[in-house]
Design a protein around this motif. Structure first.
Motif, PDB file in Angstrom:
ATOM      1  N   HIS A  39      15.368  69.872 -33.815  1.00 25.10           N
ATOM      2  CA  HIS A  39      15.886  69.591 -32.467  1.00 25.10           C
ATOM      3  C   HIS A  39      17.255  70.616 -32.085  1.00 25.10           C
ATOM      4  N   GLY A  40      17.141  71.818 -32.814  1.00 28.18           N
ATOM      5  CA  GLY A  40      18.012  72.774 -32.534  1.00 28.18           C
ATOM      6  C   GLY A  40      19.303  73.042 -33.468  1.00 28.18           C
ATOM      7  N   ASP A  41      20.145  73.964 -33.028  1.00 27.96           N
ATOM      8  CA  ASP A  41      21.241  74.373 -34.260  1.00 27.96           C
ATOM      9  C   ASP A  41      22.507  73.269 -33.516  1.00 27.96           C
ATOM     10  N   TRP A  42      22.480  72.889 -32.334  1.00 25.51           N
ATOM     11  CA  TRP A  42      23.619  71.983 -32.178  1.00 25.51           C
ATOM     12  C   TRP A  42      23.328  70.926 -31.060  1.00 25.51           C
ATOM     13  N   ASN A  87      20.399  69.606 -26.827  1.00 26.31           N
ATOM     14  CA  ASN A  87      20.188  70.349 -27.911  1.00 26.31           C
ATOM     15  C   ASN A  87      20.289  71.612 -27.724  1.00 26.31           C
ATOM     16  N   ILE A  88      20.950  72.296 -28.379  1.00 27.59           N
ATOM     17  CA  ILE A  88      21.123  73.881 -28.098  1.00 27.59           C
ATOM     18  C   ILE A  88      20.490  74.702 -29.364  1.00 27.59           C
ATOM     19  N   THR A  89      19.767  75.797 -29.010  1.00 24.88           N
ATOM     20  CA  THR A  89      19.157  76.436 -30.266  1.00 24.88           C
ATOM     21  C   THR A  89      19.749  77.985 -29.930  1.00 24.88           C
ATOM     22  N   ALA A  94      22.960  85.404 -33.223  1.00 19.40           N
ATOM     23  CA  ALA A  94      24.193  84.473 -32.785  1.00 19.40           C
ATOM     24  C   ALA A  94      24.423  83.673 -33.916  1.00 19.40           C
ATOM     25  N   ALA A  95      23.335  83.107 -34.383  1.00 24.11           N
ATOM     26  CA  ALA A  95      23.589  82.133 -35.595  1.00 24.11           C
ATOM     27  C   ALA A  95      24.170  82.916 -36.783  1.00 24.11           C
ATOM     28  N   GLU A 461      13.919  80.786 -43.287  1.00 25.32           N
ATOM     29  CA  GLU A 461      14.280  79.402 -42.946  1.00 25.32           C
ATOM     30  C   GLU A 461      15.535  78.596 -43.891  1.00 25.32           C
ATOM     31  N   ALA A 462      15.541  79.452 -45.230  1.00 24.51           N
ATOM     32  CA  ALA A 462      16.559  79.061 -46.153  1.00 24.51           C
ATOM     33  C   ALA A 462      18.038  79.653 -45.448  1.00 24.51           C
ATOM     34  N   GLU A 463      17.851  80.834 -44.852  1.00 25.27           N
ATOM     35  CA  GLU A 463      19.142  81.360 -44.150  1.00 25.27           C
ATOM     36  C   GLU A 463      19.743  80.736 -43.090  1.00 25.27           C
ATOM     37  N   THR A 464      18.727  80.193 -42.355  1.00 19.29           N
ATOM     38  CA  THR A 464      18.997  79.298 -41.139  1.00 19.29           C
ATOM     39  C   THR A 464      19.655  78.149 -41.633  1.00 19.29           C
ATOM     40  N   GLU A 465      19.000  77.552 -42.600  1.00 17.97           N
ATOM     41  CA  GLU A 465      19.915  76.076 -43.171  1.00 17.97           C
ATOM     42  C   GLU A 465      21.323  76.713 -43.746  1.00 17.97           C
ATOM     43  N   LEU A 466      21.421  77.551 -44.175  1.00 14.83           N
ATOM     44  CA  LEU A 466      22.465  77.811 -45.189  1.00 14.83           C
ATOM     45  C   LEU A 466      23.787  78.326 -43.898  1.00 14.83           C
TER      46      LEU A 466
END
Length: 550
Positions: A39-42, A87-89, A94-95, A461-466
């Protein structure tokens, strides 16, 4: 892009559409992390908050905002879900920018301005100075200090205060106990037993060798005063060894001292002020405060018929003293046996002209036991703070005691607290920090530095989660301060540690073999160091160290 940047941009977009039809603050557009990463980052519920006042459908209003939100630099995708969630990705670059933001902010990352302008008096522990601190005091010390730290990190000006109960019969009983020990006599009725009394007696005799020759009442007073000073210094030393510092040690006795100019004590002055406000009356030769006017279950006595003031009179004088010192909010952290104090203290605040829902907070902590802990040899019938620190360590104690809400009874396992395995959360979190330091050290030896930062490379994916979890610290700190719940910081750190350990296992910072150093290695070092900074900052809020090596 930080969550604050995105929230600010969303705030500007929404307020431009209101045209005076509704009013919002920055707090209304706080973003949250979706539980489902698909559902995105925020996500934001601002459309659902405002739709009714704007006379529109929440989902339709959210859809109207999508084009403008999509135009924000760093946003790659915007969706409307359910009844109107936005929902914003973010794009990868930027992330990833959060890693740089964290390292630029350094020790201040996670701090916020939510409570700017709030002046808080935080009173906790406040044990009688008639014996050493025990396990119960240990919990209040860890919890109270952590609450003070998250409040300060959220902009509040906090004064930590220890109320010394150095007036009343217990002090005379304390003095009589020391005198009896000095004279080789049995502990008197209602006295204090324990080897520590023998040790205090020896110190008193060092200063007053002829103690036994003094008149009894004088000898009790001498033993009481010297023993009190010695015991209070021990309490202060124990607290400092537990990494708990108090700005103020306030003596109850000072409330009873007469001002030479007015001829009144602070307790007398409190009675005068409450009388002037129309809340005092006489009945049965006693002086009462009509606290039932403010929700208390019964009126409280200030002065008994025999002219002796009550504990409530001291409570009233102490509260008014805090008010006079300019504290916006007075926080009391009390033990489980003090539930009855909540109503009377709030009624007292109202009688003093304060708002009991704003100017006073009474937090009740529940009991704790620690399996395997031994009773103190010095005190005989308690588990001493000093013995606990020597047995399991200050870090483990502080972390575990701050890891649960104040109103949760605790039963801890001493061997788990002492263990160096992933089953011990404090070890798990501290090990994650030491691993970030080890990676940084090995990176330097391998020629990997932070000369390049390309956040778009942090696409695993692990970096996105962290990265997602690292962004959360400011929100977690603000929420912990608002709710007075520092356990949220501990649980968050465990989540960060989990994400970091998984990232470490699949994303290399160091080149393998003869592999050349690339910008990916350099950029991952930024993420590694940013994680260490977040864990370090979070542990500091709990009063727990962040070791470089385990």
């Amino acid at each position: 892009m930080t969550p604050e940047d995105l929230s600010s941009a969303l705030f500007d977009i929404v307020t431009a559409r209101l045209d005076g039809s509704a009013s919002i603050t920055a707090a209304d557009v706080l973003l949250e992390r979706p539980r489902n990463r698909d559902h995105g980052d925020w996500t934001s519920n601002i459309a659902m908050k405002l739709a009714k006042s704007l006379g529109t459908n929440p989902r339709a209003f959210a859809a109207e905002l999508v084009p403008e939100i999509s135009a924000i630099a760093g946003v790659s995708k915007v969706d409307v879900a359910g009844p109107g969630f936005i929902n914003i990705t973010l794009d990868t670059a930027a992330a990833g920018e959060i890693a740089r933001s964290i390292l630029v902010a350094g020790d201040s990352y996670g701090h916020n301005h939510q409570l700017d302008g709030l002046s808080v008096n935080m009173e906790f522990v406040s044990a009688n100075p008639t014996g050493p601190l025990h396990l119960g005091h240990t919990r209040w010390a860890a919890l109270g200090d952590a609450i003070a730290r998250v409040l300060s990190a959220s902009g509040a000006e906090v004064t930590t205060e220890y109320y010394i109960n150095d007036a009343g019969n217990q002090m005379d009983n304390f003095g009589a106990s020391i005198l009896a020990a000095a004279k080789g006599e049995p502990t008197p009725e209602k006295g204090y037993p324990g080897e520590y009394i023998q040790q205090l007696a020896a110190k008193v005799l060092e200063q007053v060798p002829n103690l036994a020759e003094l008149p009894h009442d004088e000898a009790v007073g001498v033993a009481r005063d010297i023993g009190y000073r010695q015991q209070l210094e021990e309490i202060k030393t124990s607290l400092e060894s537990f990494n708990v510092h108090f700005d103020v040690f306030f003596s109850e006795l000072s409330l009873h001292e007469t001002d030479p100019e007015t001829g009144l004590s602070l307790i007398d002055q409190a009675a005068v002020r409450l009388r002037e406000q129309g809340h005092v009356y006489e009945k049965d030769d006693a002086v009462w405060v009509k606290t039932t006017d403010f929700g208390d279950d019964k009126d409280r006595v200030l002065t008994r018929g025999n002219g002796i003031t009550t504990y409530f009179a001291a409570d009233a004088a102490y509260y008014l003293n805090k008010k006079d010192r300019g504290f916006t909010e007075k926080i009391y952290l009390l033990g489980a046996d003090h539930h009855g104090y909540v109503g009377r203290l709030k009624a007292l605040a109202a009688a003093a002209g304060d708002d009991p829902d704003v100017n006073i907070s009474v937090l009740i902590g529940q009991l704790v036991n620690l399996n395997g802990a031994k009773l103190s040899k010095r005190a005989g019938n308690i588990i001493e703070l000093d013995d606990l620190v020597a047995w399991v360590g200050a870090d483990a104690l502080r972390y575990w005691l701050a890891r649960y809400p104040a109103d949760s009874p605790l039963s801890l396992d001493g061997e788990v607290l002492r263990s160096r395995t992933n089953d011990n959360p404090v070890f798990y979190v501290q090990y994650a920090h030491s691993r970030t330091r080890s990676v940084a050290k090995n990176a330097a030896a391998a020629g990997v530095d932070r000369s390049v930062f390309e956040p778009s490379l942090l696409s695993h994916e692990a970096e996105t989660e962290l990265l997602g979890s690292l962004q959360e610290l400011p929100r977690i700190v603000a929420q912990s301060a608002e709710l007075r719940e520092p356990h949220r910081v501990a649980r968050y750190l465990e989540e960060v540690a989990g994400h970091y350990h998984r990232w470490y296992s699949v994303c290399r910072v160091l080149p393998l073999g003869d592999e050349p150093v690339t910008d990916l290695h350099r950029t991952r070092l930024w993420l590694n160091d940013a994680t260490g900074q977040v864990i370090r900052n979070g542990l500091e809020l709990l009063g727990v160290s962040a070791p470089d090596r385990m």
